[in-house]
Design a protein around this motif. Sequence first.
Motif, PDB file in Angstrom:
ATOM      1  N   THR A 466       0.828  -1.195   0.000  1.00  0.00           N
ATOM      2  CA  THR A 466       0.000   0.000   0.000  1.00  0.00           C
ATOM      3  C   THR A 466       0.871   1.256   0.000  1.00  0.00           C
ATOM      4  O   THR A 466       2.054   1.220   0.324  1.00  0.00           O
ATOM      5  CB  THR A 466      -0.913   0.036   1.239  1.00  0.00           C
ATOM      6  OG1 THR A 466      -0.092   0.134   2.412  1.00  0.00           O
ATOM      7  CG2 THR A 466      -1.760  -1.221   1.329  1.00  0.00           C
ATOM      8  N   SER A 467       0.256   2.373  -0.364  1.00  0.00           N
ATOM      9  CA  SER A 467       1.007   3.627  -0.408  1.00  0.00           C
ATOM     10  C   SER A 467       1.494   4.035   0.975  1.00  0.00           C
ATOM     11  O   SER A 467       2.534   4.681   1.108  1.00  0.00           O
ATOM     12  CB  SER A 467       0.145   4.740  -1.015  1.00  0.00           C
ATOM     13  OG  SER A 467      -1.051   4.907  -0.275  1.00  0.00           O
ATOM     14  N   ASP A 468       0.774   3.640   2.023  1.00  0.00           N
ATOM     15  CA  ASP A 468       1.210   3.955   3.384  1.00  0.00           C
ATOM     16  C   ASP A 468       2.528   3.284   3.730  1.00  0.00           C
ATOM     17  O   ASP A 468       3.243   3.731   4.633  1.00  0.00           O
ATOM     18  CB  ASP A 468       0.149   3.513   4.407  1.00  0.00           C
ATOM     19  CG  ASP A 468      -1.095   4.391   4.372  1.00  0.00           C
ATOM     20  OD1 ASP A 468      -1.007   5.502   3.812  1.00  0.00           O
ATOM     21  OD2 ASP A 468      -2.136   3.956   4.884  1.00  0.00           O
ATOM     22  N   GLY A 469       2.846   2.190   3.033  1.00  0.00           N
ATOM     23  CA  GLY A 469       4.050   1.437   3.337  1.00  0.00           C
ATOM     24  C   GLY A 469       5.264   1.828   2.517  1.00  0.00           C
ATOM     25  O   GLY A 469       6.298   1.163   2.586  1.00  0.00           O
ATOM     26  N   ILE A 470       5.165   2.905   1.716  1.00  0.00           N
ATOM     27  CA  ILE A 470       6.300   3.314   0.887  1.00  0.00           C
ATOM     28  C   ILE A 470       7.283   4.120   1.741  1.00  0.00           C
ATOM     29  O   ILE A 470       6.944   5.192   2.245  1.00  0.00           O
ATOM     30  CB  ILE A 470       5.836   4.176  -0.308  1.00  0.00           C
ATOM     31  CG1 ILE A 470       4.876   3.375  -1.194  1.00  0.00           C
ATOM     32  CG2 ILE A 470       7.047   4.640  -1.117  1.00  0.00           C
ATOM     33  CD1 ILE A 470       4.209   4.206  -2.267  1.00  0.00           C
ATOM     34  N   PRO A 471       8.492   3.628   1.939  1.00  0.00           N
ATOM     35  CA  PRO A 471       9.462   4.388   2.744  1.00  0.00           C
ATOM     36  C   PRO A 471       9.968   5.602   1.975  1.00  0.00           C
ATOM     37  O   PRO A 471      10.251   5.520   0.777  1.00  0.00           O
ATOM     38  CB  PRO A 471      10.584   3.370   2.996  1.00  0.00           C
ATOM     39  CG  PRO A 471      10.492   2.391   1.880  1.00  0.00           C
ATOM     40  CD  PRO A 471       9.051   2.349   1.464  1.00  0.00           C
ATOM     41  N   ASN A 472      10.067   6.707   2.669  1.00  0.00           N
ATOM     42  CA  ASN A 472      10.605   7.921   2.055  1.00  0.00           C
ATOM     43  C   ASN A 472      11.165   8.810   3.157  1.00  0.00           C
ATOM     44  O   ASN A 472      10.950   8.570   4.350  1.00  0.00           O
ATOM     45  CB  ASN A 472       9.527   8.654   1.245  1.00  0.00           C
ATOM     46  CG  ASN A 472       8.317   9.022   2.075  1.00  0.00           C
ATOM     47  OD1 ASN A 472       8.336   9.986   2.827  1.00  0.00           O
ATOM     48  ND2 ASN A 472       7.238   8.236   1.942  1.00  0.00           N
ATOM     49  N   GLN A 473      11.867   9.822   2.767  1.00  0.00           N
ATOM     50  CA  GLN A 473      12.524  10.681   3.755  1.00  0.00           C
ATOM     51  C   GLN A 473      11.510  11.350   4.672  1.00  0.00           C
ATOM     52  O   GLN A 473      11.768  11.574   5.860  1.00  0.00           O
ATOM     53  CB  GLN A 473      13.382  11.728   3.053  1.00  0.00           C
ATOM     54  CG  GLN A 473      14.346  12.446   3.976  1.00  0.00           C
ATOM     55  CD  GLN A 473      15.388  13.250   3.222  1.00  0.00           C
ATOM     56  OE1 GLN A 473      15.322  13.349   2.010  1.00  0.00           O
ATOM     57  NE2 GLN A 473      16.346  13.799   3.938  1.00  0.00           N
ATOM     58  N   GLN A 480       7.667  -0.980   4.166  1.00  0.00           N
ATOM     59  CA  GLN A 480       8.443  -2.003   3.459  1.00  0.00           C
ATOM     60  C   GLN A 480       7.945  -2.228   2.036  1.00  0.00           C
ATOM     61  O   GLN A 480       8.205  -3.261   1.439  1.00  0.00           O
ATOM     62  CB  GLN A 480       8.419  -3.300   4.269  1.00  0.00           C
ATOM     63  CG  GLN A 480       9.159  -3.126   5.598  1.00  0.00           C
ATOM     64  CD  GLN A 480       9.072  -4.319   6.502  1.00  0.00           C
ATOM     65  OE1 GLN A 480       8.004  -4.866   6.716  1.00  0.00           O
ATOM     66  NE2 GLN A 480      10.196  -4.744   7.039  1.00  0.00           N
ATOM     67  N   ASN A 481       7.263  -1.228   1.479  1.00  0.00           N
ATOM     68  CA  ASN A 481       6.888  -1.267   0.066  1.00  0.00           C
ATOM     69  C   ASN A 481       8.033  -0.649  -0.723  1.00  0.00           C
ATOM     70  O   ASN A 481       7.982   0.485  -1.157  1.00  0.00           O
ATOM     71  CB  ASN A 481       5.585  -0.492  -0.155  1.00  0.00           C
ATOM     72  CG  ASN A 481       5.071  -0.633  -1.577  1.00  0.00           C
ATOM     73  OD1 ASN A 481       5.711  -1.235  -2.428  1.00  0.00           O
ATOM     74  ND2 ASN A 481       3.909  -0.054  -1.834  1.00  0.00           N
ATOM     75  N   TYR A 482       9.090  -1.422  -0.910  1.00  0.00           N
ATOM     76  CA  TYR A 482      10.330  -0.900  -1.481  1.00  0.00           C
ATOM     77  C   TYR A 482      10.285  -0.630  -2.986  1.00  0.00           C
ATOM     78  O   TYR A 482      10.963   0.275  -3.466  1.00  0.00           O
ATOM     79  CB  TYR A 482      11.492  -1.858  -1.187  1.00  0.00           C
ATOM     80  CG  TYR A 482      11.727  -2.101   0.286  1.00  0.00           C
ATOM     81  CD1 TYR A 482      11.666  -1.067   1.210  1.00  0.00           C
ATOM     82  CD2 TYR A 482      12.005  -3.380   0.752  1.00  0.00           C
ATOM     83  CE1 TYR A 482      11.875  -1.299   2.559  1.00  0.00           C
ATOM     84  CE2 TYR A 482      12.227  -3.622   2.096  1.00  0.00           C
ATOM     85  CZ  TYR A 482      12.161  -2.582   3.003  1.00  0.00           C
ATOM     86  OH  TYR A 482      12.374  -2.814   4.329  1.00  0.00           O
ATOM     87  N   PRO A 483       9.533  -1.390  -3.774  1.00  0.00           N
ATOM     88  CA  PRO A 483       9.609  -1.166  -5.210  1.00  0.00           C
ATOM     89  C   PRO A 483       9.076   0.179  -5.682  1.00  0.00           C
ATOM     90  O   PRO A 483       9.624   0.776  -6.608  1.00  0.00           O
ATOM     91  CB  PRO A 483       8.758  -2.307  -5.795  1.00  0.00           C
ATOM     92  CG  PRO A 483       8.767  -3.356  -4.751  1.00  0.00           C
ATOM     93  CD  PRO A 483       8.765  -2.607  -3.448  1.00  0.00           C
TER      94      PRO A 483
END
Length: 514
Positions: A466-473, A480-483
């Motif tokens: 999900t978008s909530d799991g996209i790591p960013n600064q 842990q949605n790394y791709p």
Amino acid sequence: MRARWQWSWLLLALLMTFTIVPLQPVQAQPAAGRDQVVIGLQQEPDFLNPLFMEMAASVSIADTIFVSDIERDNTWKLFPQGVAAIPNLRDGSWKLTGDRMQLVWKLKARNWHDGKPVVCGDYVFGHSVARNEQVPVVVRDLTNRISNVTCTRGANGTDITVNWKERYAYANLGISEYGALPRHVLERFYRANPSKLNEAPYGNDPKITVGDGAYKLVEWRKGASMTVEAVPNHAITGTPAIKRITWRFIPDTNALVANMLSGAIDAISTIGISFDQAVQLERQAGGRFRVFFEPGLIWEHIDFNFDNPLLSDVRVRRAITHGINREQMVQQLFDGKQPVSHTYLPPRHPGYPQGDRGLMKYNYDPARARALLQEAGFTPGPDGIMRNAAGQRLSLEIGTTAGNRVREQVEQIIQQNLREIGIEIRIQNHPARVFFGEITNQRKFSALAMYAWVFSPTSDCDQSYTSDGIPNQGNAWAGQNYPVAAAKTGLRGFTAVQLSGTYETWNVHKWLWQ
């Protein structure tokens, strides 16, 4: 394991659906009078602060240092460990009010390793730290679903109430996402700089890293070993039979085997040796070792980085999957005992489609792979490598944990397979601490990253897809949605290759405790 570790994920469907080779001495218990054990560990832990642990090596050691709120027995049935009872609807300790919930918990009395009692305030503090977006925690899945954690009999009491914003079926797997943190130790580092909490001594320095479990951390020789010692008369577990456990970090799997055969180590704690190495140990060790295969909830896969323009077209990603001979891989490397995975859910997961109904299977089909690449605008260059309309070669980098023999063998097979359909694969591996500490977590892999996800029966993949799991600064690299990059959440198509399922390694800690 603690609540979050009990979960805890479309990625590019590569390997298999069961984990590999558990190894242990024939004797299920240490020899009479023996109270020290040395375990070979292929990966060195990244942290021992529950907020920041991503590696299986960290979790396996932390299991000895911390008490879990809830545990599972060998049949996966839940039982209370650090709490008096599991909240439930029958006795009113779990209440539903519309979409909201309230769970009431009672701690079992115990102390941190420095003698301070574990209290409700430690859970409130842990929850408050985890929800602060300046703190680079692993994920904030459950933390964001909880309204608050309160102490019904004061911060120094043992009664805890957790109010949830929404219904969540697995809310009774732990009090909060990361459990208790020793506020009396950690708060000063948190107040000084929340964004640098992962650099604080707690979780890195044995002198200041205290837990509440049956073992306390006494030594961490970075790059070499870690040692824990038993806590006498522990309030919950009693005094362990094993008084001292040392993990030796041996990143090269060949060296792991050599150490096992020589008797320098007593057990191998984690997946990392190949099928043939496990069989080699069994054959050469004169009956001292046995190999076990048990269906697990672990699967190996490769993430695509959607920031790479060569991977933005779903036809290229599908071509890569069709171009990898996964069936040959599992037969060649694992004698078929670690089967090809056709989805991100292991067969033992309750969400796995029964009878494979509705599963999309990307079987090995190099002709189909070449056709997909041509549809995406690629044509063969003079060196056989595909090029796009701009003349850019279809050259991609793959990375994984350095020294892992089986993964390096997989990379070489993938490299050869994809070369045959016109894709160049360059191999660039990193030490596990670097690979998981920044390469994946901060999305620094340029194209392909190969590693395993560890599931539990309650894993819902929320922080993986999900978008909530996209790591960013902006969220301190939590999730842990790394791709997928935050700017590209509209991209469609699978994001990973599932390679294979796994057979779990024997739980060395349970063996030690029996």
